[in-house]
Design a protein around this motif. Structure first.
Motif, PDB file in Angstrom:
ATOM      1  N   ARG A 127       0.303   4.359  -2.633  1.00  0.00           N
ATOM      2  CA  ARG A 127      -0.167   4.965  -3.891  1.00  0.00           C
ATOM      3  C   ARG A 127      -1.360   5.878  -3.614  1.00  0.00           C
ATOM      4  O   ARG A 127      -1.490   6.962  -4.191  1.00  0.00           O
ATOM      5  CB  ARG A 127      -0.539   3.881  -4.897  1.00  0.00           C
ATOM      6  CG  ARG A 127       0.660   3.238  -5.556  1.00  0.00           C
ATOM      7  CD  ARG A 127       0.286   2.488  -6.828  1.00  0.00           C
ATOM      8  NE  ARG A 127       1.482   1.958  -7.441  1.00  0.00           N
ATOM      9  CZ  ARG A 127       2.027   0.778  -7.151  1.00  0.00           C
ATOM     10  NH1 ARG A 127       1.434   0.004  -6.262  1.00  0.00           N
ATOM     11  NH2 ARG A 127       3.134   0.381  -7.734  1.00  0.00           N
ATOM     12  N   PHE A 128      -2.233   5.403  -2.748  1.00  0.00           N
ATOM     13  CA  PHE A 128      -3.396   6.210  -2.374  1.00  0.00           C
ATOM     14  C   PHE A 128      -2.953   7.537  -1.748  1.00  0.00           C
ATOM     15  O   PHE A 128      -3.420   8.616  -2.146  1.00  0.00           O
ATOM     16  CB  PHE A 128      -4.277   5.418  -1.403  1.00  0.00           C
ATOM     17  CG  PHE A 128      -5.213   6.250  -0.584  1.00  0.00           C
ATOM     18  CD1 PHE A 128      -6.288   6.906  -1.170  1.00  0.00           C
ATOM     19  CD2 PHE A 128      -5.026   6.369   0.791  1.00  0.00           C
ATOM     20  CE1 PHE A 128      -7.155   7.673  -0.409  1.00  0.00           C
ATOM     21  CE2 PHE A 128      -5.891   7.131   1.554  1.00  0.00           C
ATOM     22  CZ  PHE A 128      -6.955   7.791   0.951  1.00  0.00           C
ATOM     23  N   VAL A 129      -2.045   7.501  -0.790  1.00  0.00           N
ATOM     24  CA  VAL A 129      -1.626   8.715  -0.089  1.00  0.00           C
ATOM     25  C   VAL A 129      -0.892   9.671  -1.026  1.00  0.00           C
ATOM     26  O   VAL A 129      -1.153  10.884  -1.015  1.00  0.00           O
ATOM     27  CB  VAL A 129      -0.747   8.365   1.129  1.00  0.00           C
ATOM     28  CG1 VAL A 129      -0.070   9.615   1.687  1.00  0.00           C
ATOM     29  CG2 VAL A 129      -1.597   7.716   2.218  1.00  0.00           C
ATOM     30  N   THR A 130       0.029   9.156  -1.833  1.00  0.00           N
ATOM     31  CA  THR A 130       0.782  10.053  -2.725  1.00  0.00           C
ATOM     32  C   THR A 130      -0.138  10.673  -3.779  1.00  0.00           C
ATOM     33  O   THR A 130       0.047  11.832  -4.148  1.00  0.00           O
ATOM     34  CB  THR A 130       1.945   9.305  -3.406  1.00  0.00           C
ATOM     35  OG1 THR A 130       1.441   8.136  -4.087  1.00  0.00           O
ATOM     36  CG2 THR A 130       2.979   8.872  -2.385  1.00  0.00           C
ATOM     37  N   ARG A 131      -1.137   9.929  -4.236  1.00  0.00           N
ATOM     38  CA  ARG A 131      -2.056  10.453  -5.254  1.00  0.00           C
ATOM     39  C   ARG A 131      -2.994  11.509  -4.659  1.00  0.00           C
ATOM     40  O   ARG A 131      -3.298  12.516  -5.293  1.00  0.00           O
ATOM     41  CB  ARG A 131      -2.871   9.317  -5.860  1.00  0.00           C
ATOM     42  CG  ARG A 131      -3.826   9.777  -6.958  1.00  0.00           C
ATOM     43  CD  ARG A 131      -4.786   8.679  -7.356  1.00  0.00           C
ATOM     44  NE  ARG A 131      -4.076   7.501  -7.848  1.00  0.00           N
ATOM     45  CZ  ARG A 131      -4.270   6.264  -7.418  1.00  0.00           C
ATOM     46  NH1 ARG A 131      -5.154   6.036  -6.460  1.00  0.00           N
ATOM     47  NH2 ARG A 131      -3.593   5.253  -7.921  1.00  0.00           N
ATOM     48  N   GLU A 132      -3.456  11.258  -3.429  1.00  0.00           N
ATOM     49  CA  GLU A 132      -4.479  12.115  -2.850  1.00  0.00           C
ATOM     50  C   GLU A 132      -3.921  13.251  -2.002  1.00  0.00           C
ATOM     51  O   GLU A 132      -4.684  14.081  -1.510  1.00  0.00           O
ATOM     52  CB  GLU A 132      -5.431  11.274  -1.981  1.00  0.00           C
ATOM     53  CG  GLU A 132      -6.080  10.102  -2.702  1.00  0.00           C
ATOM     54  CD  GLU A 132      -6.988  10.535  -3.831  1.00  0.00           C
ATOM     55  OE1 GLU A 132      -7.612  11.611  -3.720  1.00  0.00           O
ATOM     56  OE2 GLU A 132      -7.078   9.793  -4.837  1.00  0.00           O
ATOM     57  N   ARG A 133      -2.599  13.311  -1.840  1.00  0.00           N
ATOM     58  CA  ARG A 133      -2.007  14.319  -0.951  1.00  0.00           C
ATOM     59  C   ARG A 133      -2.433  15.738  -1.331  1.00  0.00           C
ATOM     60  O   ARG A 133      -2.739  16.562  -0.457  1.00  0.00           O
ATOM     61  CB  ARG A 133      -0.478  14.208  -0.987  1.00  0.00           C
ATOM     62  CG  ARG A 133       0.204  15.121   0.028  1.00  0.00           C
ATOM     63  CD  ARG A 133       1.697  15.001  -0.065  1.00  0.00           C
ATOM     64  NE  ARG A 133       2.347  15.900   0.868  1.00  0.00           N
ATOM     65  CZ  ARG A 133       3.627  16.260   0.787  1.00  0.00           C
ATOM     66  NH1 ARG A 133       4.389  15.768  -0.189  1.00  0.00           N
ATOM     67  NH2 ARG A 133       4.146  17.092   1.670  1.00  0.00           N
ATOM     68  N   TYR A 134      -2.457  16.039  -2.606  1.00  0.00           N
ATOM     69  CA  TYR A 134      -2.863  17.368  -3.052  1.00  0.00           C
ATOM     70  C   TYR A 134      -4.166  17.354  -3.841  1.00  0.00           C
ATOM     71  O   TYR A 134      -4.871  18.360  -3.885  1.00  0.00           O
ATOM     72  CB  TYR A 134      -1.767  17.989  -3.924  1.00  0.00           C
ATOM     73  CG  TYR A 134      -0.473  18.200  -3.174  1.00  0.00           C
ATOM     74  CD1 TYR A 134      -0.411  19.085  -2.100  1.00  0.00           C
ATOM     75  CD2 TYR A 134       0.678  17.503  -3.519  1.00  0.00           C
ATOM     76  CE1 TYR A 134       0.769  19.266  -1.391  1.00  0.00           C
ATOM     77  CE2 TYR A 134       1.860  17.687  -2.826  1.00  0.00           C
ATOM     78  CZ  TYR A 134       1.907  18.571  -1.771  1.00  0.00           C
ATOM     79  OH  TYR A 134       3.075  18.752  -1.068  1.00  0.00           O
ATOM     80  N   ALA A 135      -4.478  16.228  -4.471  1.00  0.00           N
ATOM     81  CA  ALA A 135      -5.645  16.178  -5.368  1.00  0.00           C
ATOM     82  C   ALA A 135      -6.896  15.614  -4.717  1.00  0.00           C
ATOM     83  O   ALA A 135      -7.966  15.648  -5.319  1.00  0.00           O
ATOM     84  CB  ALA A 135      -5.301  15.346  -6.605  1.00  0.00           C
ATOM     85  N   GLY A 136      -6.783  15.081  -3.519  1.00  0.00           N
ATOM     86  CA  GLY A 136      -7.917  14.422  -2.896  1.00  0.00           C
ATOM     87  C   GLY A 136      -8.954  15.386  -2.348  1.00  0.00           C
ATOM     88  O   GLY A 136      -8.732  16.605  -2.302  1.00  0.00           O
TER      89      GLY A 136
END
Length: 225
Positions: A127-136
């Motif tokens: 969940r962390f990786v998919t959420r932060e892939r573009y928005a992190g």
């Protein structure tokens, strides 16, 4: 018990960093570092990485804020470490699954089921990786991009052992690997949307994932590099 709850049982930094009994100083330092990663991951359950503060991550790990810098130079460095923790083991598992197969079908099936098992065991990481892939934050999203390229590079090497891919130029192999990695990232996102215990939806997602990869590879014999 969550990661942060476990971490909060650690002693403060003065005790956590000093040797006690058979546990070495280095082992205690590694435990505290892992406690920081786990605390951050717990806090990320329903928040973005940018919203985390160093102070609350340190509190979740059971150390004083100034001790954070003994393990990470910044929150972004901690975020990069979380990315690597999420992806490195999966890369090795997928490579192992692929090398045991002699054909496309077996490779697809083994890859999809390995991915499914690992995602289910580490949903908070993914969940962390998919959420932060573009928005992190910049360093975190760049680290994710690097890891995705490494997945593609590993896959391109493994694909090169199959006919007719042996004669494909490296650029084309990497394009094909990118397509497959992108499709598998889509599968990860779908798995994370499934309600806990919905085995029927899980199975439908696995079937669709295998079909998607077969469709991609169906064009391989017809491609002329």
């Amino acid at each position: 018990m969550g990661h942060a709850a476990i971490a909060s049982t650690l002693l403060d930094v003065s005790a956590a960093e000093e040797p006690a009994g058979p546990v070495s100083r280095q082992e205690r330092k590694q435990r505290t570092r892992q406690a920081l990663l786990d605390a951050a991951l717990d806090l990320l359950a329903d928040r973005s990485f940018a919203s985390l503060s160093l102070r609350e991550v340190a509190k979740g790990a059971g150390i004083v804020p100034t001790a954070f810098y003994r393990h990470f130079s910044s929150m972004e460095e901690l975020g990069v470490a979380l990315v690597e923790e999420t992806t490195r083991t999966l890369r090795g598992l997928l490579r192992g699954a692929r090398t045991e197969q002699s054909g496309y079908g077996g490779m697809i099936r083994a890859s999809v089921h390995t991915l499914h098992r690992h995602v289910r065991e580490h949903e908070d990481h993914f969940r962390f990786v998919t959420r932060e892939r573009y928005a992190g934050p910049g360093a975190v999203s760049r680290a994710i991009a690097v890891e995705m390229r490494m997945f593609s590079s590993d896959l391109a090497l493994d694909l090169a052992r199959f006919d007719p891919l042996r004669t494909w130029p490296t650029e084309d192999l990497h394009l094909l690997a990118d397509l497959i990695v992108t499709a598998m990232l889509g599968t990860v996102a779908e798995l994370l949307e499934i309600r806990p215990g919905d085995t029927a939806a899980d199975e439908r997602t696995l079937v669709a994932a295998e079909k998607r990869l077969r469709m991609i590879l169906l064009g391989v014999p017809h491609w002329q590099p």
